[in-house]
Design a protein around this motif. Sequence first.
Motif, PDB file in Angstrom:
ATOM      1  N   ARG A  12       0.812  -1.219   0.000  1.00 38.45           N
ATOM      2  CA  ARG A  12       0.000   0.000   0.000  1.00 38.45           C
ATOM      3  C   ARG A  12       0.848   1.272   0.000  1.00 38.45           C
ATOM      4  O   ARG A  12       0.430   2.287  -0.546  1.00 38.45           O
ATOM      5  N   THR A  13       2.032   1.189   0.643  1.00 36.64           N
ATOM      6  CA  THR A  13       2.842   2.406   0.793  1.00 36.64           C
ATOM      7  C   THR A  13       4.313   2.135   0.535  1.00 36.64           C
ATOM      8  O   THR A  13       4.781   0.999   0.621  1.00 36.64           O
ATOM      9  N   VAL A  14       5.031   3.181   0.222  1.00 36.95           N
ATOM     10  CA  VAL A  14       6.489   3.165   0.128  1.00 36.95           C
ATOM     11  C   VAL A  14       7.001   4.146   1.165  1.00 36.95           C
ATOM     12  O   VAL A  14       6.538   5.294   1.215  1.00 36.95           O
ATOM     13  N   MET A  15       7.938   3.706   2.019  1.00 32.11           N
ATOM     14  CA  MET A  15       8.458   4.556   3.084  1.00 32.11           C
ATOM     15  C   MET A  15       9.941   4.804   2.883  1.00 32.11           C
ATOM     16  O   MET A  15      10.684   3.918   2.448  1.00 32.11           O
ATOM     17  N   GLY A  16      10.368   6.031   3.219  1.00 37.09           N
ATOM     18  CA  GLY A  16      11.776   6.387   3.217  1.00 37.09           C
ATOM     19  C   GLY A  16      12.155   6.888   4.598  1.00 37.09           C
ATOM     20  O   GLY A  16      11.385   7.608   5.237  1.00 37.09           O
ATOM     21  N   LEU A  17      13.326   6.522   5.069  1.00 36.91           N
ATOM     22  CA  LEU A  17      13.721   6.855   6.446  1.00 36.91           C
ATOM     23  C   LEU A  17      15.218   7.129   6.501  1.00 36.91           C
ATOM     24  O   LEU A  17      16.018   6.430   5.879  1.00 36.91           O
ATOM     25  N   ILE A  18      15.561   8.168   7.263  1.00 37.47           N
ATOM     26  CA  ILE A  18      16.962   8.406   7.628  1.00 37.47           C
ATOM     27  C   ILE A  18      17.026   8.352   9.147  1.00 37.47           C
ATOM     28  O   ILE A  18      16.250   9.023   9.848  1.00 37.47           O
ATOM     29  N   ALA A  19      17.938   7.529   9.661  1.00 40.23           N
ATOM     30  CA  ALA A  19      18.052   7.369  11.112  1.00 40.23           C
ATOM     31  C   ALA A  19      19.500   7.080  11.470  1.00 40.23           C
ATOM     32  O   ALA A  19      20.343   6.778  10.606  1.00 40.23           O
ATOM     33  N   SER A  20      19.778   7.186  12.754  1.00 41.25           N
ATOM     34  CA  SER A  20      21.118   6.903  13.255  1.00 41.25           C
ATOM     35  C   SER A  20      20.991   6.295  14.651  1.00 41.25           C
ATOM     36  O   SER A  20      19.899   6.241  15.228  1.00 41.25           O
ATOM     37  N   LEU A  21      22.108   5.801  15.188  1.00 40.79           N
ATOM     38  CA  LEU A  21      22.119   5.248  16.537  1.00 40.79           C
ATOM     39  C   LEU A  21      22.559   6.304  17.537  1.00 40.79           C
ATOM     40  O   LEU A  21      23.528   7.025  17.316  1.00 40.79           O
ATOM     41  N   GLU A  22      21.827   6.403  18.619  1.00 41.95           N
ATOM     42  CA  GLU A  22      22.141   7.351  19.689  1.00 41.95           C
ATOM     43  C   GLU A  22      22.062   6.593  21.014  1.00 41.95           C
ATOM     44  O   GLU A  22      20.974   6.248  21.473  1.00 41.95           O
ATOM     45  N   ASP A  23      23.239   6.296  21.577  1.00 44.02           N
ATOM     46  CA  ASP A  23      23.318   5.492  22.809  1.00 44.02           C
ATOM     47  C   ASP A  23      22.608   4.151  22.649  1.00 44.02           C
ATOM     48  O   ASP A  23      21.890   3.684  23.550  1.00 44.02           O
ATOM     49  N   GLY A  24      22.831   3.537  21.482  1.00 38.51           N
ATOM     50  CA  GLY A  24      22.270   2.216  21.244  1.00 38.51           C
ATOM     51  C   GLY A  24      20.815   2.219  20.816  1.00 38.51           C
ATOM     52  O   GLY A  24      20.254   1.148  20.545  1.00 38.51           O
TER      53      GLY A  24
END
Length: 705
Positions: A12-24
């Motif tokens: 139904r959808t296409v998702m885009g994400l930018i993320a990083s690790l912060e203290d695990g």
Amino acid sequence: MESIFVLDIGTRTVMGLIASLEDGKLSVSHLIYKEHKTRSMLDGQIHNVEQVTQIVKEIVQEIRSLSGLELKKVAVAAAGRALRTVRGTAKVKFPVGTVITREDVLSLELQAVQDAQLALPKNQGYIPLSQQYYCVGYSVVEQHLDNITIGSLVGQRGQDADLQVVATFLPRIVVDSLQTVVEQAGLELFSITLEPIAVANLVLNPTMRRLNLVLVDIGAGTSDIAVCGDNTVSAFGMVPMAGDEITEAICDAYLLDFNVGEQVKRNLTDENITVTDVLGIEQNLKKSEVLTTLVPAVDSLAEAIAQEIYGLNGKTPQAVLLVGGGSLTPGLTRSLAEKLQLPENRVAVQQAGKLNNVLNLPPDSLGPNFITVLGIAYTGLTCPTMGFVSVNINDIPVRLLNIGKNTVAEALLAGGFNLRDLYGRPGMALTFEINGQMVSIPGKMGTPGSITLNGEPAQLNNTVRQGDKIIFTPGKPGEEAKATYGEVLKDYFGFCRVNGKNVEIKPVVKTGNKIISLEDNIVDGSKAEVVTKQTVKDVLAEAGFLGGSTEVTVNGKVLSLLDMSLCTINGKKAKLDDQVAPGDHIYFEPVKNLTVDNFLPGTVTKGTALQVYVNGEKVALQQGEKIWVNKNPAERTTPVQPGDEIDYQFCDKKFPPILIDIFNKINFSPNPPPGKTRLLLLVNNEEKEYTYPLQDGDKIEISWT
């Protein structure tokens, strides 16, 4: 703080994400999503490549604009819909007294996985199956030892062991397709994982994995399933039913366009929903009525998921976690709990906003439908080796999907090596029938093979890493079972004594009417009849007493000379068909110096007539005799040899005379006296016919009645 770019392409959808690790913990920088404008994807499969590609490009462009990042690399996941789950079995026969080790069981498990692999569709017949699929996990569902179901084979003693596994495979073409899409979008594949694994990595922390939990990601087209227990994710599955089935049920009930039906499903929190059907008629739908209408569809979805869980787990799990947009379907948790015979509070929907290891989620991205994209990001950041591991096996490069802790066994499996060869297959057994009873002789055990990892001895469960070198030396198969009938029937051999000489008693083997030599090799699958009891005649023949003919023919009747011989067993008179046992003492004296006189009737001697009495008067019959031996004239004193043919006559008639012969010796008128019509003939007071044979001394009475 290094960031990761993620794409999640759904039905139904296409998702885009930018993320990083912060203290695990996973810290979200940007998260956007777009719905497909049309049903360009059904049940997780792309039906309109151009439309899907266009929306992916829009997501990438928008993320680039928001973040200001160039975004060269991307993390993706293969959907659970591509997984192939099949069952496989393996069997092994251990030597008597063997204690089954964990290594033995692991080898058997992987043989079962290879058996399951053979059931997969052969998309490219010229390419080995091991190069068409990645094995991403398996679980043991049944184990048997000597035909008894058992919880664990490890540490047990027995001979016949078998087990069954449920193995999950990912077609390599799926990975190749994802890589192609990424490249067409101007990106480079950074890591790849499976959606069920990604979700499990995010939702199921290591302390939870010791429990037997099931994670179900219910999207629009498919429901992906992951099973965990014993500190690992052990099995994966997929049901081709999900949220779209619920939407379609609404559309069918109220004649709605699919997109309108989707809006009705999402607005079921409202008590009243106004829609326009495909006929242009406006309808006011009540929430309670719609929920009642959806019960069959919800139950059907729950039943399909429950059956797949039972098939993968083999039993009811301790709890079930639901994620994905389809998990919000009203009544689904209750229905699934009923199908799995779990308390309703043991089936729960996991919300993205309640994950302790996720930070900075946008307010509109707190639902369960955002967990998959978050899981892909978390997996890509915490497992930098995700993607592929390349190892070298016997100087052949092998690439395997890195889904966690890769082992020597998984590398051998990916390389297409037959793990049955590790221990050296036992030789083929020899199976045959004797007197209707099945007999099996096992082949000789094979010689074990060996495995080295980077030059050191290794086991199947040793961990492998990028660039490792494995040397796999197959074991040598054992020799096939061979045996002669003499070897198999050795317990039936023995000795008896004939005239003081040892004679061996042997069984007699027949196939049909043909006697088989005891030195012949037994043919696999053959059927034989074995006679283990022997007669005096059999033993005499073995001792050489019955060479040549043992018969004489007298007036066309065959007489056995053996019946005239002297024979005893252990001092007692015996017959030729009496049975002989080992240890018996037989004495046999063949008849010797035979003459014609030995074969003539004892009541007749030379120069003496046969005497009968007719109405009280003595009458003599048969004076004189004629004798032939082998068609030549002979006397009573003529010697007789085995095989001779004797013929004799008395009084020019064949002996003995018959009743009618007396009329030639007496005065008898054939005319009956007046008033008499019937001739009565009595021999020894019994009425007889004219052809009745007479004996010496018979009393004959003749009268008219």
